[in-house]
Write an enzyme that holds these catalytic residues in place. Structure first.
Site, short mmCIF file in Angstrom:
data_model
loop_
_atom_site.label_atom_id
_atom_site.label_comp_id
_atom_site.label_asym_id
_atom_site.label_seq_id
_atom_site.Cartn_x
_atom_site.Cartn_y
_atom_site.Cartn_z
N GLU A 206 0.76 -1.24 0.00
CA GLU A 206 0.00 0.00 0.00
C GLU A 206 0.80 1.30 0.00
O GLU A 206 0.65 2.14 0.90
CB GLU A 206 -0.99 0.00 1.18
CG GLU A 206 -1.99 -1.15 1.06
CD GLU A 206 -3.19 -1.03 1.98
OE1 GLU A 206 -3.17 -0.19 2.92
OE2 GLU A 206 -4.16 -1.78 1.77
N GLU A 317 -5.50 -8.05 -0.89
CA GLU A 317 -6.31 -7.73 0.29
C GLU A 317 -7.73 -7.42 -0.15
O GLU A 317 -7.95 -6.58 -1.03
CB GLU A 317 -5.78 -6.51 1.07
CG GLU A 317 -4.56 -6.78 1.91
CD GLU A 317 -4.20 -5.60 2.82
OE1 GLU A 317 -5.09 -4.77 3.13
OE2 GLU A 317 -3.03 -5.51 3.21
#
Ligand SMILES: *[C@@H]1O[C@H](CO)[C@@H](O)[C@H](O)[C@H]1NC(C)=O
Ligand SMILES: *[C@@H]1O[C@H](CO)[C@@H](O)[C@H](O)[C@H]1NC(C)=O
Length: 384
Positions: A206, A317
Site C-alpha cells: 500500500e 487484500e
C-alpha cells in the site's frame, strides 16, 4: 502463448522485414527492435505479431510493442492474510516493537479447506537503514514462512513488505530512505527465498501519497535487485499508489508499472500487479457492512489488463465483516475473480493471523475451531 511460438513469429517478422527493405517491422508480440518509422512512414498493425512501416501512413497509427505476458506463472490462488508482524507499523512507515507471531496452526486449518496462498506481512527489521536484517527477527519470520509452505497442498506464500513505501515518515527515494537502502532489504530477502517458486515477493504494501513515476522507478530497481540476487523464478507483485487501490490502478500507476521489465526473463508473466479493494462505504476495510460487490471495478480492471498485453493482477487484500451484506457481496466478488482468473489470478482475504475474533474483519477461527461465517459462506466456496 508459448514462448517458442513467440520466437517463431519474431523470426518470421524479421524475415519479412529483410525481404521488403522499404517496409521495416516496427512492432508486434516478441519484437524488440525499433518501434518508430522513418519520416514519412507510419507503423501499421498487420496482426498482433507483426506491425510494418508503411510510407504515407499516419504516424499516429503507430502501436508501440507493450510488454506482453504469454502464460500465467501462477495457478488460480485463494487464501488469507496472516497478520501480526505488521501490527505496530503505521501508514507513515514508523514502527515500534517487534510485532506478534501469527499462530502457525492456522496454515493447516485453512489449507486443508483448499486455501493455497497465505500472505505474511513483514516488518522492516533492519536495525540500521540499509543494513543487515536483524537475524533474530528474520529467524522468527522465516519459521512462520516455512510453516505455511509445509501446510497441506504446499501453499504459496507472499512475503509482504508492509511499510507503505515509507520509513519513519519518509517516502522511499522521495525524501526518506534511498533506493539503495530499500533494494538492500530486497536483495537479502531474495537471497533467502531465491527460486522457491512457492514464495512470491510482495514488493511493498500500500504505497500512498507519492509521486507515481518516481515510485515506478523504485519498483523497477527492486525488481532488478531481486533478479540480480539470483531469484529469477519467483513471481513479483508490483504495487501502485492510493494504497494499491484496484479502482485507481488502470489510470494512476498502471501505465507506469506496465513499463517495468523483468531482467533475465523472456516475458512479463512473473510480474503481477498487486491490488487491494474493500467493500465498505469508503473502501477502507474498517466497517462491518458492505455496500458493493466490486464487480464494476474489477470488470474495468480486467478489461484494462486484457488490452495491455494480457497482464495479470492479484487481489492481495479484500474483506468484510460478519454481516449478511458482506456474505453476499464478498461471495459475488470472489466468484467474479474465480471466473476471470486468467486476468485476476487470485485473492487473499484480510485477515486472520494474530487478530482476535472481535476484530471487525476477522477470519481467525473461533476458540472451538469453527470458522467465521463469512469464511464458510463467502470464501470457502470460491477457493481453488
Ligand atoms: C507516524 O504515525 C504514528 C501513528 O499515527 C505517530 O505516532 C508517529 O509520530 C508518526 N511518525 C512520524 C515520523 O511522523
Ligand atoms: C456474527 O453474527 C452472528 C449473527 O448476527 C452472531 O450470532 C455472531 O455472534 C457473530 N459473530 C461474531 C464473532 O461476532
Amino acid at each position: 502463448m508459448h514462448p517458442q511460438k513467440r520466437l517463431f513469429f519474431a523470426t518470421l517478422a524479421a524475415a519479412v522485414s529483410a525481404a521488403t527493405a522499404q517496409s521495416p517491422v516496427c512492432g508486434g508480440i516478441g519484437w524488440t527492435g525499433p518501434t518508430t518509422c522513418a519520416s514519412g512512414s507510419g507503423c501499421v498493425v498487420s496482426n498482433p505479431y507483426y506491425s510494418q512501416c508503411i510510407p504515407g501512413a499516419s504516424p499516429t497509427s503507430s502501436t508501440p510493442t507493450s510488454p506482453s505476458s504469454t502464460s500465467s506463472a501462477l495457478p488460480f490462488v485463494g487464501g488469507v492474510n496472516t497478520a501480526g508482524y505488521d501490527f505496530s507499523v503505521a501508514t507513515n512507515g514508523s514502527f515500534t516493537g517487534t510485532g506478534v507471531n501469527p499462530p502457525t496452526s492456522q496454515f493447516a486449518h485453512f489449507a486443508s479447506q483448499g486455501a493455497n496462498i497465505f500472505r505474511i506481512p513483514w516488518q522492516l527489521m533492519t536495525p540500521t537503514l540499509g543494513g543487515t536484517i536483524d537475524p533474530t527477527f528474520f529467524a522468527r519470520y522465516d519459521a512462520t514462512v516455512q510453516s505455511a509452505l509445509s501446510a497441506p497442498g504446499s501453499p504459496y506464500v507472499i512475503v509482504d513488505v508492509h511499510n507503505y513505501a515509507r520509513w519513519n515518515g519518509g517516502i522511499i527515494a522521495q525524501g526518506g530512505p534511498t533506493n539503495n537502502q530499500f533494494t538492500s532489504l530486497w536483495s537479502q530477502l531474495a537471497q533467502k527465498y531465491a527460486n522457491n517458486p512457492k514464495v512470491i515477493f510482495g514488493i511493498m504494501n500500500e504505497p500512498h501519497d507519492l509521486d507515481v513515476p518516481t515510485w515506478a522507478n523504485t519498483v523497477q530497481l527492486a525488481v532488478n535487485a531481486i533478479r540480480s540476487a539470483g531469484a529469477t523464478e519467483n513471481v513479483l507483485l508490483l504495487p501502485g499508489s492510493s494504497y494499491t487501490s484496484a479502482q485507481a490502478f488502470p489510470t494512476e500507476a498502471g501505465p507506469y508499472l506496465l513499463k517495468v521489465t523483468d531482467p533475465g526473463n523472456t516475458d512479463t508473466s512473473k510480474l503481477v500487479f498487486d491490488v487491494h479493494k474493500y467493500l465498505d462505504s469508503d473502501n477502507s476495510g474498517t466497517h462491518a457492512d458492505c455496500v458493493t460487490n466490486n464487480v464494476n471495478v474489477l470488470t474495468t480492471l480486467v478489461s484494462w489488463l486484457k488490452s495491455n498485453g494480457n497482464r495479470q493482477a492479484l487481489l492481495s487484500e479484500t474483506g468484510g465483516g460478519n454481516t449478511s451484506s458482506c456474505e453476499t457481496d464478498v461471495g459475488q466478488e470472489l466468484a467474479y475473480i474465480k471466473q476471470n482468473s486468467d486476468s485476476i489470478v487470485g485473492f487473499v482475504m484480510w485477515a486472520a493471523g494474530a487478530f482476535d475474533t472481535t476484530y471487525t474483519l476477522t477470519l481467525t477461527p473461533n476458540p472451538d475451531g469453527s470458522d467465521q461465517s463469512l469464511w464458510t459462506i463467502a470464501v470457502k466456496p470460491n477457493l481453488p
